[in-house]
Every structure is written in structure tokens, then in C-alpha cells.
Design an enzyme around this catalytic site. Sequence first.
Site, PDB file in Angstrom:
ATOM      1  N   ASN A  10     -12.274  64.202   7.456  1.00  0.00           N
ATOM      2  CA  ASN A  10     -11.483  65.433   7.454  1.00  0.00           C
ATOM      3  C   ASN A  10     -12.471  66.577   7.222  1.00  0.00           C
ATOM      4  O   ASN A  10     -12.885  66.832   6.094  1.00  0.00           O
ATOM      5  CB  ASN A  10     -10.438  65.343   6.338  1.00  0.00           C
ATOM      6  CG  ASN A  10      -9.542  66.565   6.292  1.00  0.00           C
ATOM      7  OD1 ASN A  10      -9.773  67.550   6.999  1.00  0.00           O
ATOM      8  ND2 ASN A  10      -8.520  66.511   5.454  1.00  0.00           N
ATOM      9  N   ARG A  95      -9.368  63.894  11.490  1.00  0.00           N
ATOM     10  CA  ARG A  95      -8.208  64.771  11.399  1.00  0.00           C
ATOM     11  C   ARG A  95      -8.535  66.014  12.234  1.00  0.00           C
ATOM     12  O   ARG A  95      -9.551  66.666  12.006  1.00  0.00           O
ATOM     13  CB  ARG A  95      -7.967  65.185   9.952  1.00  0.00           C
ATOM     14  CG  ARG A  95      -6.854  66.182   9.846  1.00  0.00           C
ATOM     15  CD  ARG A  95      -6.721  66.738   8.457  1.00  0.00           C
ATOM     16  NE  ARG A  95      -5.581  67.643   8.419  1.00  0.00           N
ATOM     17  CZ  ARG A  95      -5.521  68.713   7.639  1.00  0.00           C
ATOM     18  NH1 ARG A  95      -6.527  69.014   6.842  1.00  0.00           N
ATOM     19  NH2 ARG A  95      -4.470  69.474   7.662  1.00  0.00           N
ATOM     20  N   HIS A 184       0.812  69.520   9.192  1.00  0.00           N
ATOM     21  CA  HIS A 184       1.086  68.424   8.241  1.00  0.00           C
ATOM     22  C   HIS A 184       1.805  67.263   8.935  1.00  0.00           C
ATOM     23  O   HIS A 184       2.478  66.459   8.289  1.00  0.00           O
ATOM     24  CB  HIS A 184       1.995  68.871   7.068  1.00  0.00           C
ATOM     25  CG  HIS A 184       1.374  69.829   6.106  1.00  0.00           C
ATOM     26  ND1 HIS A 184       2.103  70.834   5.494  1.00  0.00           N
ATOM     27  CD2 HIS A 184       0.111  69.959   5.634  1.00  0.00           C
ATOM     28  CE1 HIS A 184       1.315  71.525   4.687  1.00  0.00           C
ATOM     29  NE2 HIS A 184       0.092  71.032   4.766  1.00  0.00           N
ATOM     30  N   ARG A 245      -0.185  81.237   0.446  1.00  0.00           N
ATOM     31  CA  ARG A 245       0.398  81.843   1.652  1.00  0.00           C
ATOM     32  C   ARG A 245       1.823  82.302   1.385  1.00  0.00           C
ATOM     33  O   ARG A 245       2.581  81.635   0.675  1.00  0.00           O
ATOM     34  CB  ARG A 245       0.413  80.845   2.815  1.00  0.00           C
ATOM     35  CG  ARG A 245      -0.943  80.360   3.237  1.00  0.00           C
ATOM     36  CD  ARG A 245      -0.828  79.520   4.519  1.00  0.00           C
ATOM     37  NE  ARG A 245      -2.048  78.787   4.762  1.00  0.00           N
ATOM     38  CZ  ARG A 245      -2.145  77.449   4.794  1.00  0.00           C
ATOM     39  NH1 ARG A 245      -1.075  76.686   4.627  1.00  0.00           N
ATOM     40  NH2 ARG A 245      -3.303  76.875   5.019  1.00  0.00           N
ATOM     41  N   GLU A 388      -2.235  60.606   4.009  1.00  0.00           N
ATOM     42  CA  GLU A 388      -2.644  61.020   5.350  1.00  0.00           C
ATOM     43  C   GLU A 388      -3.862  60.232   5.844  1.00  0.00           C
ATOM     44  O   GLU A 388      -3.958  59.923   7.027  1.00  0.00           O
ATOM     45  CB  GLU A 388      -2.940  62.533   5.347  1.00  0.00           C
ATOM     46  CG  GLU A 388      -1.658  63.344   5.242  1.00  0.00           C
ATOM     47  CD  GLU A 388      -1.892  64.794   4.840  1.00  0.00           C
ATOM     48  OE1 GLU A 388      -2.105  65.046   3.641  1.00  0.00           O
ATOM     49  OE2 GLU A 388      -1.862  65.663   5.715  1.00  0.00           O
TER      50      GLU A 388
END
Length: 401
Positions: A10, A95, A184, A245, A388
Amino acid sequence: MTATRVLVLNSGSSSVKYQLLDMRDSSRLAVGLVERIGEETSRLVHTPLAGGGDERRERSGPIADHDAALKAVADELAHDGLGLDSPELAAIGHRVVHGGLRFSAPTVITDEVLAEVERLVPVAPLHNPANITGIRTAQALRPDLPQVAVFDTAFHTTMPEAAARYAIDVETADAHRIRRYGFHGTSHSYVSRATARLLGKDPSEVNVIVLHLGNGASASAVAGGRCVETSMGLTPLEGLVMGTRSGDIDPAVTFHLKRVAGMSTDEIDALLNKKSGLVGLCGDNDMREIRRRVEEGDERARLAFDIYVHRLKKYIGAYYAVLGRVDALAFTAGVGENAAPVREAAIAGLEGLGLAVDAGLNAARSGEARLISPAGARVAVAVVPTDEELEIARQTFELVK
Ligand code: AMP
């Protein structure tokens, strides 16, 4: 010897997270992280897990670029007898954040695939360049090995046009590939299927609302295993209140900031992505710290918590309506898995929708997928740890084995 290991990478702009897994039993052989790449204070933390050992090793000192970072990772793995030159390594799974409309499934990386990921850089300027660098570096290290891209957007490509399109001029939208892609996806896919398993059902039989609440946060509505709606959009900025965010705002706020506050596009971008959400509201983005402050009677922390929960509730209601029938609602990621007060507050008052949590079950801590709704509840409420890396490894191995 058959190759059963998968290295999951990742790659971020200044970091690389990695895990080496053995797909015979999905076990982790090693996990680690290189951070602050390109700075004087780079750091590599490596933990070998094979053989039950767990001596974490740390290395500090400048690591100039992703190439040097991956070579350092390869050295650490070789030290444990898990080198990247091993015939047991079947593939490297990457990823990749943005796969646009083209990639709806994991894909073996060719020059042509890489060129398409590159074409998507304008819609994912922060993420795709780092992912591309990670792929190129890994290819240089093992040119003969299959490298697979697993896209964050892939699970959401099943969204109907009614959910995926913004109501703006169609020609402009299409010319600039402006639409809702969602992110996601690897987590939403994994958690929705794990939730079905928890209910003893096949994913095709159940409708699930997944709330992925980490530092980044998104919701999805999954009908019979297919994503039909998700809260992130063209970028990960849309939707829920996140750590830093804003999530949903009136787009006219940006014009206002430009015209009235005299801010530049880059300043507005930084404001909404890095200085908003929980951190903008109360100065903290860690839910543990926010809860501690709430318990002490801190008003700003209380307001931040309430705004976070209010937005969650709106999305739960909206996705209930989108799905028509909901069998389960699953909480996942750092906040979703650990913050019982968030789960309690988000579900409070939704008894009319068949949603409730049992206080005792909600408060219990566990690393396992579990139900927290009262026995006999119409809708199952679950806490399902996401994974993940395992999902990327599985999808990668499926493709190359
Ligand atoms: P993630 O992005 O999934 O790693 O989630 C990170 C976030 O999870 C942190 O910023 C915290 O807000 C939250 N978090 C992690 N552990 C806990 C905990 N024990 N209680 C409440 N929130 C937590």
C-alpha cells in the site's frame, strides 16, 4: 514447490505499508511500514510474525525514495528467510486507489493497465501517482512476478447511474470524467460479505449498510452483495464527517471562500481535506481524545461528536430508503470497531426502523465479528473488523494461482 505467498503493498506519497501473507491459511508472515520517505527522518518498522516470533525491528535514517524503501523492505524480509526472490512468492498485490470506470475487478498489471491508472491521475492526484511509483518499483525488483492491482473503487462500479451521476451538465461531466466513484471498496466488499457470513447467509441473500468509520469514513448500501450506493464521490471528500475532511458541504461554500475570503483553490482544498471534519471542529481527530474531552464536559468536543453522529444518522436513514429492506448494519474501521459511544449514539432513536443496540453487547470488546443488537431484533447490528490487506491478498492470489 508451489508459490503460496503474496506480498501486499500500500504505497502512499511518503510511505509504504506492507504485509507478507501465506495464502494456504491466510496467515501473516511479516508486516511493516516505511514512513517519511524522502526526509532525513525516514523510519522502517518491520515485524516478522512467522514461527510465532514477534521481534519488532526498527531502522531510522534517510530513505531517499520508494525504490530505496522497497529495497530496505526486501532486505528485512530476506533477513527473516522470506526474501522477494523466494520461489514461494506467487505475486505482489498493490492497493490502487482510483480505477475509474474501467476496472471493476482485480487486474494483472500490464503496461496498458498502468497507462490507464496514469490517465486517472487528474481525478486522484494525491493517491494514484504514489500507487504507480510503488508498482514500478516492485516491477523493477521482480520483473518476472505477476503484479496485481486491487482498486478501492472497484466494488462501487455496480452503482446504478442514478446513484453515480451528479446532477450537472452531462457533457461537462463526461468530458472530465466527473461522477461518483466511491472509495474504501475493498473494505466495504470484505465487511459486507463477512456480515452475511455472521448471519449464516450467502451475501446474495442479504441487504447490508456498511459504515467504514476510520480516519477517512464512508458508508455504503449493499444489496445482495452488490454496492448500490456509497457516500464518497469523485474524491474521498464527499459524505460523512471524517477525521480531517468535511464530508458533504454546499459546493457554493467553495465559491464563497474564493470570492469573499480570498482563498486560493489549493488553500480551499487543504481546508476541506486537512483542516476540517473533527479536527476542524474541535482540534482533535482521534475519537478516543474527543470522547475523553466530552466526558470532561468540553463543549467543542461535544459539538464535534454531535455533528459527526448526526451526519451518520442521516446516511443510515438515506441508505435504509435506498435499500428498502435492511437485514444488517455493520460498523467497521478504527472508530466503528472501537468507539461504542459512536455506535450507540448513531443507532439511538431508530427503533422504528428496527434498529437497536444492546448496551452490554455494545460495550464488550473483541477483535472478532459480532452482533450488538438485542436478540430477535428486526435488523442485525454488527461490529465487523475490516481487513483490507487480507482481502487484497485473497483477490490477488485468486487471480494468479
Ligand atoms: P483507521 O483509519 O481505521 O485506522 O482509524 C483510525 C481512527 O480510529 C483514529 O483516528 C481514532 O479516531 C479511531 N480509534 C482507534 N482506536 C480507537 C478506540 N479504541 N476508541 C475510539 N476510537 C478509536
